[in-house]
Motif scaffolding. Sequence first.
Motif, mmCIF file in Angstrom:
data_model
loop_
_atom_site.group_PDB
_atom_site.id
_atom_site.type_symbol
_atom_site.label_atom_id
_atom_site.label_comp_id
_atom_site.label_asym_id
_atom_site.label_seq_id
_atom_site.Cartn_x
_atom_site.Cartn_y
_atom_site.Cartn_z
ATOM 1 N N PRO A 292 22.014 -2.284 7.853
ATOM 2 C CA PRO A 292 23.034 -2.584 6.876
ATOM 3 C C PRO A 292 22.363 -3.894 6.011
ATOM 4 C CG PRO A 292 24.013 -2.399 9.091
ATOM 5 C CD PRO A 292 22.193 -2.263 9.279
ATOM 6 N N GLY A 293 22.974 -3.784 4.667
ATOM 7 C CA GLY A 293 22.620 -4.800 3.812
ATOM 8 C C GLY A 293 21.419 -4.597 3.151
ATOM 9 N N LEU A 294 20.930 -3.276 3.013
ATOM 10 C CA LEU A 294 19.695 -3.047 2.457
ATOM 11 C C LEU A 294 18.488 -3.646 2.943
ATOM 12 C CD1 LEU A 294 20.726 -2.711 -1.250
ATOM 13 C CD2 LEU A 294 20.766 -1.059 0.331
ATOM 14 N N THR A 295 18.193 -3.936 4.170
ATOM 15 C CA THR A 295 17.189 -4.412 4.823
ATOM 16 C C THR A 295 16.182 -3.355 5.353
ATOM 17 O OG1 THR A 295 18.311 -6.132 5.756
ATOM 18 C CG2 THR A 295 16.212 -5.656 6.767
ATOM 19 N N VAL A 296 14.850 -3.320 4.878
ATOM 20 C CA VAL A 296 14.061 -2.273 5.145
ATOM 21 C C VAL A 296 12.693 -2.973 5.436
ATOM 22 C CG1 VAL A 296 12.704 -0.261 4.184
ATOM 23 C CG2 VAL A 296 15.145 -0.462 3.344
ATOM 24 N N SER A 297 12.023 -2.435 6.438
ATOM 25 C CA SER A 297 10.854 -2.892 6.888
ATOM 26 C C SER A 297 9.864 -1.578 7.357
ATOM 27 C CB SER A 297 11.198 -3.696 8.200
ATOM 28 O OG SER A 297 11.514 -3.248 9.280
#
Length: 93
Positions: A80-85
Amino acid sequence: MDAGQLAQRALFAIHPGGPRIIDELAELLGLRPGQVQVSNRILRDYGNMSSATLPHVWKAMLEDEAVPDGTLIVSLASAPGLTVSGAILRKRA
């Protein structure tokens, strides 16, 4: 190897927060079902285990003799919160 070649040749370890995440990423990237089958299997067998889910996907790929040594694995996780790894891994038996 460019991104298009990588998308065609690698396996994908996608954090399986739900089947829709896997399906939509696979469609967006033009992946074949076999490229995301381990993520789908882990989701089906264990559900979303939060941050512990991807290590289960990696372990399954490492232990799968049908995944040859040297296979590239693109690992993707989102939250959530547009965190991408993401990471590009190579299987070494």
